[in-house]
Write a protein that holds these residues in place. Structure first.
Motif, PDB file in Angstrom:
ATOM      1  N   CYS A   6     -89.099  18.410  -9.652  1.00  0.00           N
ATOM      2  CA  CYS A   6     -89.423  17.344  -8.698  1.00  0.00           C
ATOM      3  C   CYS A   6     -88.130  16.748  -8.150  1.00  0.00           C
ATOM      4  CB  CYS A   6     -90.212  16.219  -9.364  1.00  0.00           C
ATOM      5  SG  CYS A   6     -91.850  16.691  -9.891  1.00  0.00           S
ATOM      6  N   GLN A   7     -88.194  16.311  -6.911  1.00  0.00           N
ATOM      7  CA  GLN A   7     -87.036  15.695  -6.273  1.00  0.00           C
ATOM      8  C   GLN A   7     -87.541  14.667  -5.264  1.00  0.00           C
ATOM      9  OE1 GLN A   7     -84.755  18.413  -3.888  1.00  0.00           O
ATOM     10  NE2 GLN A   7     -83.121  16.964  -3.473  1.00  0.00           N
ATOM     11  N   ASP A   8     -86.688  13.701  -4.942  1.00  0.00           N
ATOM     12  CA  ASP A   8     -86.983  12.800  -3.835  1.00  0.00           C
ATOM     13  C   ASP A   8     -86.767  13.599  -2.547  1.00  0.00           C
ATOM     14  OD1 ASP A   8     -84.404  12.710  -5.133  1.00  0.00           O
ATOM     15  OD2 ASP A   8     -83.719  11.383  -3.547  1.00  0.00           O
ATOM     16  N   LYS A  24     -89.240   9.101   2.036  1.00  0.00           N
ATOM     17  CA  LYS A  24     -88.997  10.005   0.907  1.00  0.00           C
ATOM     18  C   LYS A  24     -90.185   9.985  -0.035  1.00  0.00           C
ATOM     19  CE  LYS A  24     -84.076  10.658   0.328  1.00  0.00           C
ATOM     20  NZ  LYS A  24     -83.029  10.680  -0.694  1.00  0.00           N
ATOM     21  N   MET A  25     -90.482  11.162  -0.617  1.00  0.00           N
ATOM     22  CA  MET A  25     -91.554  11.245  -1.607  1.00  0.00           C
ATOM     23  C   MET A  25     -91.054  12.046  -2.796  1.00  0.00           C
ATOM     24  SD  MET A  25     -94.878  12.183   0.680  1.00  0.00           S
ATOM     25  CE  MET A  25     -96.115  12.227  -0.623  1.00  0.00           C
ATOM     26  N   LEU A  26     -91.550  11.676  -3.997  1.00  0.00           N
ATOM     27  CA  LEU A  26     -91.236  12.479  -5.178  1.00  0.00           C
ATOM     28  C   LEU A  26     -92.154  13.695  -5.148  1.00  0.00           C
ATOM     29  CD1 LEU A  26     -89.671  12.708  -7.892  1.00  0.00           C
ATOM     30  CD2 LEU A  26     -91.611  11.594  -8.985  1.00  0.00           C
ATOM     31  N   MET A  42     -92.835  17.869  -6.224  1.00  0.00           N
ATOM     32  CA  MET A  42     -92.524  19.082  -6.962  1.00  0.00           C
ATOM     33  C   MET A  42     -92.186  20.155  -5.916  1.00  0.00           C
ATOM     34  SD  MET A  42     -95.215  21.341  -9.083  1.00  0.00           S
ATOM     35  CE  MET A  42     -95.663  20.486 -10.556  1.00  0.00           C
TER      36      MET A  42
END
Lengths: 195, 598
Positions: B171-173, B4-6, B8
Motif C-alpha cells: 500500500c502507498q499514498d 491522495k488515497m492509501l 494497495m
C-alpha cells in the motif's frame, strides 16, 4: 525522519487491518507511507507479517532485518520468530497469548512457552508484554486483539501522530457495529502499557 | 489540491484503468493479482463499465480482445500461471493486434508466496513479442496503467503490465488523477481480423517492426531514468530498484543508476548513455536475466566491450524473491565494501506454523471421509489448485499430486490407465471445476476412465478472496439466474454415478466414498457445504471433561486448529464453527454442540 514497524502474527488475527490503520493515521498527518502484507495461502492459520514504513525517502515496503523501530507481536511464538526484524534498541509491544498450531496439537513440534518468554525478556530491552487476547475479551471480543495492540502502540514516545489520530483512523476503517468494543479495546491497550 | 488515497498496488492499477476510461474488464482470480479485478468489479456501477469474472484466463483474454476489436479500452488480469491458460489467444492476438487499448495485468509471484512456480512473465512477453511495463511502486503501477492503454493504441498491440507481489500487495499514498473520456466503439469488418497463414506471415513482419517502434517510444519514456553520479553503474528494474536505492543508502555509497520501468524491449538510448558514463555495470532484477540479456546484446551490437555483472556471473540470485537484505549483500560484494556482521542470537526452537485448512473447513471433513473409506484400498488422491491443496498437510496428508488448475482429474485418468487395479480419486474445487476441470471430466467420460472426481464445492473461490463462479447465484456485479449445478452437469455429460453429499454428515460422506471406490467408470461426488468464511456460525463444539479420555484421536486425525491439547484432555477454541466432525469421530461421545456466545 522515518519509522519502521513490523507486525507479526498468525493469519486471521487482523494484522493487515492493523497495518492499514497505522498507515492511514500517518497519511492523515501528511506523511508518506508504504505497507506490505501477507495475502494469500499463508493467511490460512500460517505465520504472517505486515510491514509499515513511514517517512521520507521511502523505497521498498519490506523493512530490512534488524531495521524495525517497533515490533508489534500479535502472538508469543510469532514475535520470537520475527524478532530478527527488530533493531537492537527497538521497542516491542507483545501479546503473550499463545495460538497453538496444529503441528503442536498433533505432536509434530513443540511450543516451549517458558523458553520463548525468557528469550524475549533476555533480548528485548524495551519490551511491553501483556495478554492482549484477555484484554480484548474484556473489551467485548477476542477479535479486537489487534486494536488492543494498536492502543499499546499509541503510547510510544515520538510516534508521528497522536493516540487520538490513530484511534480516529481505526474507527474510520473498522465496521460501525464493532466500533464501540474496539474503542474500548484501544483504551485498555493503552492502559496495559501505561501501568 | 491533489488528492491522495492509501491504495494497495492492485487497487492502484484498478484506479489507473478507471482514469484511462475503462470500458470492459475481465479476469480469473489468482494471487497476487485478484484485487485488481475485485476492485474494478466494486466500482463497475459507479463508473459504468462492464466487468466479469470469466471462467478462466483464456476466456477472460478473449472477451477483452473482442471488446478491444470494437475499439473499447479493456483490461484483463491474472496471475503468472494464468497466462499459460491464456497463451493460445495471446500468441496470435499479438499478430492480429488490437484497436481499443488492451492491457493485460499479469502478476508475478517470485518467492513464490502463493504459486506453483516462479515463471517470469517478461520471458513470456518476449516470446509473444509484446511490450512490458514493470512497476516498482503502487503509484507507478497506477501511472503505468494509464500509460499502457495509450501505448496499446499507439502500437496496436496488447500491453502487459507485470507487477510482482511487492507491488500488488504493497500500500502507498497514491495521487489520484482525472478520468479521461471514453473511446467511441464500433467493430469495423475487415479481413485483417481473420488470422490466416498468408496474413500471419505479413503480420509477423509487422510485429517484429513494432519491437523497434516500442523501443523508440521507451527511449523517451518517463519510466526509465538515468542518474549519473560516478563511473560505476547499476541497472535496476521493477521493485529491485527500491532495494538498490535503499542498499546504496545503507551502505553509504554512490553509483550511477539506470532505472528501467520498461524491460521489454529495453530502450537502447539510456543504456548506450550508461555504457559511455561508466566502466562497469551491475544489473539487478528479479527472476530471469531479461534486462541483462538485452543489455549484453546491445553491447555486442554496438561493439562495446562492456563489463556487465548480474545473473550470468552468479552475483544476483535467479531463484526466489529479492529483498533489501539480499540486494545489500549483492551490492556490498560488487562494491567490495565491508559489512558489519549482525550479532546473531540463538533462537529457541519454534513451533512449526505452516498454513492449514481453517477450523471447520468442509474440505477437512471430505478428505477425512475419503481417507477412511478409500486409503485402506490403497487409493491415490490427486489434488488441484485451491485451499484444498492444504489437504497435503499432516495429519490429513490427503493429497498425493498437485500440478496445475484442473489437473487432478486428468492426472487421475492418466494414472488409471497404467494402474488398472488401483483406485484414483481426484479432488478439485467448484471454481476449478468450471475453470478447466470440466474438460477433463468430459474426457474421462469419453474415454471411460475409471476414476472418481470429488468436487469440493464450498460455494466460492475461497483461496483468492471469495470470488463468485458460474455455479453460484451471482456474477461479479449482479445476479446470476442461470447458475450451473455441478451434479446436473456431471449427469448431463454422461457420468454414471453422481451423488451430492454434505461433508459435515460424516456417515453419508463415508457411505458415498465407500460406494464410489467400488464403482467402475467415471464417478462424481459433489461435497457441498459453504466455506466457513462466508457463513456466520452460531454454534460451536465443547468438550465434556468428565467424558473425555484424552485419547487425542480428534487432535491427531483431523488437525483442526480449533482443537488444542489441555492437560491430558482436549480443549476447543474460539475459532470453532461447530462443524461437529470431531464430535462424530469421538469414541466416547465427549464433544457436544453448544450456542456460540462470542
Amino acid at each position: 525522519m522515518g519509522l519502521d514497524i513490523v507486525i507479526a502474527g498468525v493469519g486471521g488475527q487482523g494484522t493487515v487491518l492493523a497495518s492499514r490503520i497505522i498507515a492511514q493515521a500517518a497519511m492523515d498527518v501528511g506523511l508518506n507511507v508504504r505497507t506490505s502484507e501477507t495475502i494469500g495461502m499463508a493467511q490460512r492459520e500460517g505465520t504472517v507479517t505486515s510491514h509499515v514504513r513511514i517517512g521520507d525517502p521511502l523505497y521498498g515496503a519490506i523493512i530490512p532485518d534488524h531495521g524495525a523501530d517497533v515490533l508489534l507481536g500479535f502472538e508469543l511464538a510469532e514475535t520470537v520468530r520475527w524478532l530478527y526484524k527488530l533493531k537492537q534498541e527497538g521497542l516491542a509491544y507483545v501479546n503473550t497469548a499463545r495460538i497453538i498450531p496444529v503441528s503442536v496439537a498433533s505432536g509434530r513440534s513443540v511450543y516451549n512457552t517458558d523458553a520463548l518468554d525468557q528469550h524475549l525478556r533476555n533480548n528485548v530491552k524495551n519490551l511491553f508484554a501483556f495478554d492482549a487476547m484477555e484484554i480484548a475479551a474484556e473489551a467485548g471480543s477476542y477479535r479486537t486483539t489487534n486494536t488492543v495492540l494498536l492502543g499499546a502502540l499509541s503510547t510510544m514516545p515520538g510516534l508521528p501522530f497522536s493516540a487520538q489520530q490513530l484511534l480516529d483512523a481505526a474507527m474510520n476503517l473498522i465496521p460501525a457495529k464493532v466500533r464501540d468494543i474496539n474503542q474500548k479495546a484501544f483504551e485498555l491497550g493503552r492502559r496495559a502499557v501505561e501501568v | 489540491m491533489e488528492q491522495k488515497m492509501l491504495l494497495m498496488g492492485n487497487e492502484a492499477i484498478a484506479r489507473g484503468a478507471v482514469e484511462a476510461g475503462l470500458q470492459v474488464a475481465a479476469a480469473y482470480p489468482g494471487t497476487p493479482s485478484s484485487e485488481v479485478f475485485s476492485t474494478l468489479a466494486s466500482f463497475a456501477k459507479e463508473y459504468d463499465y462492464y466487468a466479469e469474472w470469466s471462467v478462466n484466463e483464456k476466456v477472460a483474454l478473449e472477451v477483452a480482445a473482442g471488446a478491444s476489436y470494437a475499439g473499447a479500452r479493456a483490461i484483463v488480469s491474472m496471475k503468472q500461471v494464468g497466462l499459460n491458460v491464456a497463451a493460445d489467444p495471446l500468441m496470435t492476438l499479438a499478430y492480429i493486434g488490437v484497436k481499443g487499448g488492451l492491457v493485460l495485468v499479469v502478476a508475478d509471484d517470485p518467492g513464490p508466496h502463493s504459486s506453483q512456480n516462479e515463471q517470469d512473465t517478461r520471458k513470456f512477453a518476449q516470446f509473444a513479442k509484446l511490450p512490458v511495463l514493470d512497476p516498482a511502486t503502487p503509484q507507478e503501477a497506477k501511472d503505468m496503467t494509464v500509460y499502457a492503454f495509450e501505448l496499446s493504441e499507439k502500437l496496436g498491440l496488447p500491453v502487459i503490465l507485470r507487477p510482482t507481489t511487492r507491488t500488488c500487495h504493497v500500500c502507498q499514498d497514491v495521487t489520484i488523477g482525472d478520468i479521461r473520456p471514453r473511446n467511441k466503439t464500433k467493430f469495423e469488418q475487415d479481413p485483417s481480423w481473420v488470422i490466416f497463414p498468408s496474413l500471419a506471415y505479413r503480420r509477423h513482419k509487422w510485429l517484429n517492426e513494432q519491437q523497434e517502434t516500442a523501443r523508440q517510444i521507451f527511449n523517451e519514456s518517463p519510466f526509465n531514468n538515468l542518474t549519473v553520479k560516478n563511473r560505476t553503474g547499476i541497472i535496476a528494474s521493477g521493485v529491485a530498484y527500491n532495494y538498490v536505492m535503499e542498499s546504496l543508502d545503507i551502505l553509504g555509497i554512490e553509483a550511477t543508476v539506470l532505472k528501467i520501468g520498461t524491460p521489454c524491449p529495453v530502450p537502447d538510448k539510456p543504456v548506450l548513455n550508461l555504457f559511455e558514463a561508466v566502466d562497469r555495470i551491475l544489473i539487478v532484477e528479479e527472476q530471469e536475466p531479461v534486462v541483462e540479456d538485452q543489455v549484453i546484446a546491445m553491447a555486442w551490437k554496438n561493439k562495446i566491450p562492456a563489463n556487465i555483472s548480474g545473473k550470468h556471473d552468479g552475483l544476483v540470485p535467479r531463484e526466489g524473491e529479492l529483498n533489501i537484505d539480499k540486494v545489500k549483500v549483492v551490492l556490498a560484494d560488487f562494491f567490495e565494501v565491508e559489512q558489519p556482521a549482525d550479532s546473531a542470537v540463538e533462537t529457541p526452537p519454534l513451533p512449526e506454523r505452516a498454513p492449514i485448512l481453517c477450523a471447520g473447513c468442509p474440505h477437512r471433513a471430505s478428505f477425512f471421509a475419503f481417507k477412511e473409506a478409500a486409503r485402506k484400498h490403497d487409493a491415490v488422491f490427486t489434488g488441484d489448485i485451491g485451499c484444498y491443496t492444504l489437504g497435503v498437510m499432516p495429519p490429513l496428508a490427503a493429497v498425493d499430486t498437485c500440478l496445475c488448475m484442473g489437473a487432478s482429474v486428468t492426472i487421475a485418468s492418466g494414472l488409471s490407465v497404467v494402474e488398472k487395479e488401483r483406485k484414483h480419486i481426484a479432488f478439485l474445487g467448484d471454481s476449478t471445476f468450471f475453470h478447466t476441470g470440466l474438460a477433463g471430466l468430459i474426457n474421462a467420460v469419453y474415454n471411460n476412465s475409471n476414476i472418481v472426481l470429488v468436487v469440493l464445492d464450498n460455494r466460492t473461490t475461497a483461496m483468492t478472496g471469495h470470488q463468485p463462479h458460474p455455479g453460484l447465484e451471482k456474477t461479479a456485479t449482479g445476479v446470476n439466474e442461470k447458475y450451473i449445478d455441478i451434479a446436473e452437469v456431471s449427469r448431463a455429460v454422461g457420468v454414471g454415478y453422481v451423488k451430492e453429499v454434505d461433508p459435515y454428515d460424516l456417515d453419508a460422506a463415508r457411505q458415498a466414498a465407500a460406494e464410489v471406490v467400488d464403482y467402475k467408470g467415471p464417478a462424481v461426488v459433489v461435497m457441498k457445504r459453504e466455506c466457513i468464511a462466508i457463513v456466520k456460525s452460531s454454534k460451536k463444539c465443547e468438550v465434556d471433561d468428565e467424558k473425555c479420555i484424552g485419547c487425542s484421536k480428534c487432535l491427531k486425525t483431523l488437525g483442526c486448529p480449533a482443537l488444542t491439547p489441555a492437560e491430558d484432555k482436549v480443549e476447543i477454541g474460539s475459532s470453532c464453527v461447530g462443524c461437529t466432525v470431531c464430535a462424530q469421530i469421538c469414541p466416547v461421545d465427549a464433544i457436544r454442540e453448544v450456542e456460540k456466545w462470542d
